[in-house]
Design a protein around this motif. Structure first.
Motif, short mmCIF file in Angstrom:
data_model
loop_
_atom_site.label_atom_id
_atom_site.label_comp_id
_atom_site.label_asym_id
_atom_site.label_seq_id
_atom_site.Cartn_x
_atom_site.Cartn_y
_atom_site.Cartn_z
N LEU A 117 0.91 -1.47 -0.03
CA LEU A 117 0.01 -0.05 -0.01
C LEU A 117 0.93 1.18 -0.16
O LEU A 117 0.35 2.31 -0.80
CB LEU A 117 -1.09 -0.06 1.25
N ASP A 118 1.97 1.27 0.86
CA ASP A 118 3.07 2.49 0.95
C ASP A 118 3.57 2.61 -0.62
O ASP A 118 3.64 3.50 -1.03
CB ASP A 118 3.82 2.32 1.82
N LYS A 119 3.84 1.71 -1.24
CA LYS A 119 4.50 1.74 -2.61
C LYS A 119 3.45 2.08 -3.32
O LYS A 119 3.83 2.85 -4.45
CB LYS A 119 4.93 0.12 -2.89
N ILE A 120 2.14 1.49 -3.36
CA ILE A 120 0.96 2.20 -4.37
C ILE A 120 0.76 3.68 -4.04
O ILE A 120 0.74 4.51 -5.03
CB ILE A 120 -0.08 1.43 -4.21
N ILE A 121 0.62 4.20 -3.05
CA ILE A 121 0.59 5.48 -2.52
C ILE A 121 1.71 6.36 -3.25
O ILE A 121 1.58 7.54 -3.73
CB ILE A 121 0.50 6.00 -0.98
N GLU A 122 2.85 5.67 -2.89
CA GLU A 122 4.33 6.54 -3.31
C GLU A 122 4.09 6.59 -4.75
O GLU A 122 4.46 7.84 -5.42
CB GLU A 122 5.23 5.68 -2.87
N MET A 123 3.66 5.63 -5.60
CA MET A 123 3.44 5.76 -7.34
C MET A 123 2.33 6.54 -7.52
O MET A 123 2.56 7.55 -8.37
CB MET A 123 3.32 4.18 -7.51
N LEU A 124 1.36 6.65 -6.77
CA LEU A 124 0.43 7.72 -7.06
C LEU A 124 0.62 8.84 -6.86
O LEU A 124 0.56 9.94 -7.69
CB LEU A 124 -0.92 7.43 -6.41
N ASP A 125 1.44 9.26 -5.80
CA ASP A 125 1.99 10.71 -5.53
C ASP A 125 2.91 11.17 -6.74
O ASP A 125 2.94 12.30 -7.16
CB ASP A 125 2.58 10.80 -4.26
N GLU A 126 3.78 10.13 -7.17
CA GLU A 126 4.78 10.36 -8.12
C GLU A 126 3.91 10.65 -9.46
O GLU A 126 4.32 11.74 -10.45
CB GLU A 126 5.54 9.40 -8.45
N MET A 127 2.97 10.36 -9.69
CA MET A 127 1.92 9.93 -10.99
C MET A 127 1.49 11.44 -10.63
O MET A 127 1.32 12.21 -11.95
CB MET A 127 1.19 9.04 -11.15
N LYS A 128 1.04 11.96 -9.69
CA LYS A 128 0.43 13.39 -9.56
C LYS A 128 1.44 14.47 -9.66
O LYS A 128 1.07 15.48 -10.40
CB LYS A 128 -0.36 13.46 -8.16
#
Length: 138
Positions: free
Chosen positions: A124-135
């Protein structure tokens, strides 16, 4: 690799000669084979004493036969009770081994649950991190 003995092996190794003998006698006396052989012997005994032409070594009412049965019962009862007591000991050892196995399994399951939860959190932390990068990149 060390071989871990199960409860049955440990119990069998702890029995004395007398205990093993008592178990075998109790097992033998509690079998159909014993009952059938004893019935045949009693029938022959009674038959020979009823139809004996010369000597009746135990005439009716077969007092000697009754004495033999009483002697057999006097020894059989304590031997069977010893075997039953050992069966109770075996049952307690088995229950303790089962309990110990259940405790160990519970601890393993709890450890695996913690690992899975940790992996889930990391994902979940990795997914959130990836979403933040995408934003940030958009």
């Amino acid at each position: 690799m060390e071989h871990k003995k199960n409860w049955h092996v440990k119990h069998a190794e702890s029995l004395s000669f007398g205990s093993r003998l008592a178990d075998k006698v109790a097992t033998g006396m509690g079998s159909w084979r014993f009952i059938i052989i004893q019935t045949i012997i009693v029938a022959i005994w009674m038959g020979l004493n009823v139809v004996a032409f010369i000597a009746h070594w135990d005439p009716y009412p077969f007092i000697l036969l009754n004495l033999l049965f009483s002697t057999q019962a006097a020894y059989a009862a304590p031997i069977i009770m010893m075997a039953q007591n050992r069966q109770n000991e075996r049952d307690r050892m088995h229950a303790q081994a089962d309990y110990q196995t259940n405790i160990e399994a519970k601890l393993e399951i709890e450890a695996l649950t913690l690992k899975l939860n940790k992996l889930e959190v990391e994902k979940l932390d990795k997914i959130i991190e990836m979403l933040d990068e995408m934003k940030k990149n958009s």
